[in-house]
Design a protein around this motif. Structure first.
Motif, mmCIF file in Angstrom:
data_model
loop_
_atom_site.group_PDB
_atom_site.id
_atom_site.type_symbol
_atom_site.label_atom_id
_atom_site.label_comp_id
_atom_site.label_asym_id
_atom_site.label_seq_id
_atom_site.Cartn_x
_atom_site.Cartn_y
_atom_site.Cartn_z
ATOM 1 N N ASP A 13 0.864 -1.179 0.000
ATOM 2 C CA ASP A 13 0.000 0.000 0.000
ATOM 3 C C ASP A 13 0.902 1.231 0.000
ATOM 4 O OD1 ASP A 13 -2.115 1.728 0.211
ATOM 5 O OD2 ASP A 13 -2.503 1.318 2.331
ATOM 6 N N PHE A 14 1.007 1.903 -1.163
ATOM 7 C CA PHE A 14 1.886 3.071 -1.302
ATOM 8 C C PHE A 14 1.145 4.359 -0.984
ATOM 9 C CE2 PHE A 14 4.080 0.176 -4.281
ATOM 10 C CZ PHE A 14 5.358 0.264 -3.766
ATOM 11 N N GLN A 15 1.881 5.292 -0.433
ATOM 12 C CA GLN A 15 1.380 6.648 -0.181
ATOM 13 C C GLN A 15 2.046 7.555 -1.218
ATOM 14 O OE1 GLN A 15 -0.870 7.015 2.337
ATOM 15 N NE2 GLN A 15 -0.633 4.827 2.739
ATOM 16 N N VAL A 16 1.410 7.754 -2.353
ATOM 17 C CA VAL A 16 1.986 8.541 -3.444
ATOM 18 C C VAL A 16 1.488 9.984 -3.323
ATOM 19 C CG1 VAL A 16 2.139 8.799 -5.960
ATOM 20 C CG2 VAL A 16 2.029 6.512 -4.927
ATOM 21 N N PRO A 17 2.413 10.935 -3.315
ATOM 22 C CA PRO A 17 1.992 12.342 -3.250
ATOM 23 C C PRO A 17 1.123 12.687 -4.461
ATOM 24 C CG PRO A 17 4.360 12.152 -2.906
ATOM 25 C CD PRO A 17 3.861 10.798 -3.321
ATOM 26 N N GLN B 216 1.996 -0.182 -14.754
ATOM 27 C CA GLN B 216 3.352 0.301 -14.589
ATOM 28 C C GLN B 216 4.091 -0.565 -13.558
ATOM 29 O OE1 GLN B 216 3.387 4.441 -13.567
ATOM 30 N NE2 GLN B 216 5.607 4.601 -13.529
ATOM 31 N N LEU B 217 5.350 -0.921 -13.838
ATOM 32 C CA LEU B 217 6.146 -1.718 -12.908
ATOM 33 C C LEU B 217 6.592 -0.870 -11.732
ATOM 34 C CD1 LEU B 217 8.418 -3.842 -15.281
ATOM 35 C CD2 LEU B 217 6.416 -4.588 -14.007
ATOM 36 N N VAL B 218 6.592 -1.497 -10.565
ATOM 37 C CA VAL B 218 7.002 -0.814 -9.348
ATOM 38 C C VAL B 218 8.072 -1.672 -8.678
ATOM 39 C CG1 VAL B 218 6.241 -0.012 -7.089
ATOM 40 C CG2 VAL B 218 4.704 0.188 -9.053
ATOM 41 N N ARG B 219 9.125 -1.053 -8.210
ATOM 42 C CA ARG B 219 10.170 -1.789 -7.489
ATOM 43 C C ARG B 219 10.026 -1.470 -6.002
ATOM 44 N NH1 ARG B 219 15.556 -0.697 -5.966
ATOM 45 N NH2 ARG B 219 15.393 1.341 -6.890
ATOM 46 N N VAL B 220 9.969 -2.543 -5.209
ATOM 47 C CA VAL B 220 9.843 -2.380 -3.767
ATOM 48 C C VAL B 220 11.212 -2.646 -3.163
ATOM 49 C CG1 VAL B 220 8.704 -3.205 -1.681
ATOM 50 C CG2 VAL B 220 7.449 -3.122 -3.843
ATOM 51 N N GLY B 221 11.708 -1.719 -2.402
ATOM 52 C CA GLY B 221 13.045 -1.881 -1.849
ATOM 53 C C GLY B 221 13.135 -1.520 -0.399
#
Length: 191
Positions: A171-175, A186-191
């Motif tokens: 669960d991302f908090q994108v501004p 769209q690809l997302v990289r989790v690090g």
């Protein structure tokens, strides 16, 4: 963007006691890898014994009513008994079938196998009337455990939570200023 890894709720299972009793043994610890069908704990329950005895009595009555009806049916086919007697045995069989189904349902709710119960009718000395094994319905990791050996539990009390971690959610908090540049797929990289 900052985010939080959470469990996929479609792959999480809460395991309640399903019947009042006392925890006799528990076999797992938090973080343990769990397999489907693995025994997590054993519950001792007088309520379980009462439900099994009620079922065994209904099974015995059903078998008796079935044999009585079959004998009466053969006599009726040979015109050696009255329609009234035949109908009476048929009614008794229907009542026994209803009582049997009613006695079986509470045991099905706690995942008792009817074949195991039939074995108790045929071999009563093997019956374990008060012991219920709490088994995992899924494979995963034990993420929650709420019991104490020797402690009492109620039917609706949650004992364990098993989570399959093969798939999790992020669960991302994108501004808001960056949200317009995001696209579906769209690809997302989790690090």
């Amino acid at each position: 963007a900052f985010g939080e890894i959470t469990l996929n709720t479609d792959r999480v299972e809460s395991i309640p006691a399903r019947i009042d009793g006392i925890i006799a043994t528990d076999h797992v610890q938090l973080g343990d890898a769990i397999e489907t069908g693995q025994v997590l704990a054993v519950l001792e329950s007088q309520s379980l014994a009462s439900a099994i005895v009620a079922y065994l009595e209904s099974e015995r009555d059903l078998r008796f009513s079935r044999s009585e009806f079959q004998r009466e049916e053969e006599l009726f086919a040979k015109k050696l008994t009255s329609a009234e007697s035949f109908n009476s045995k048929q009614q008794a069989l229907h009542k026994a079938q209803i009582a049997h189904a009613a006695a079986l349902q509470p045991l099905e709710l706690i995942n008792f196998d009817e074949a195991e119960l039939h074995r108790y009718v045929d071999e009563p000395e093997t019956a374990k009337l008060t012991r219920l094994e709490i088994k995992s319905p899924i494979s995963g990791v034990l993420t929650k455990k709420q019991l104490i050996r020797g402690g009492s539990v109620t039917a609706d009390q949650e004992l364990f939570v098993i989570a399959n971690l093969d798939e999790v959610w992020v669960d991302f908090q994108v501004p808001l200023s960056d949200a317009q540049s995001l696209q579906k797929g769209q690809l997302v990289r989790v690090g």
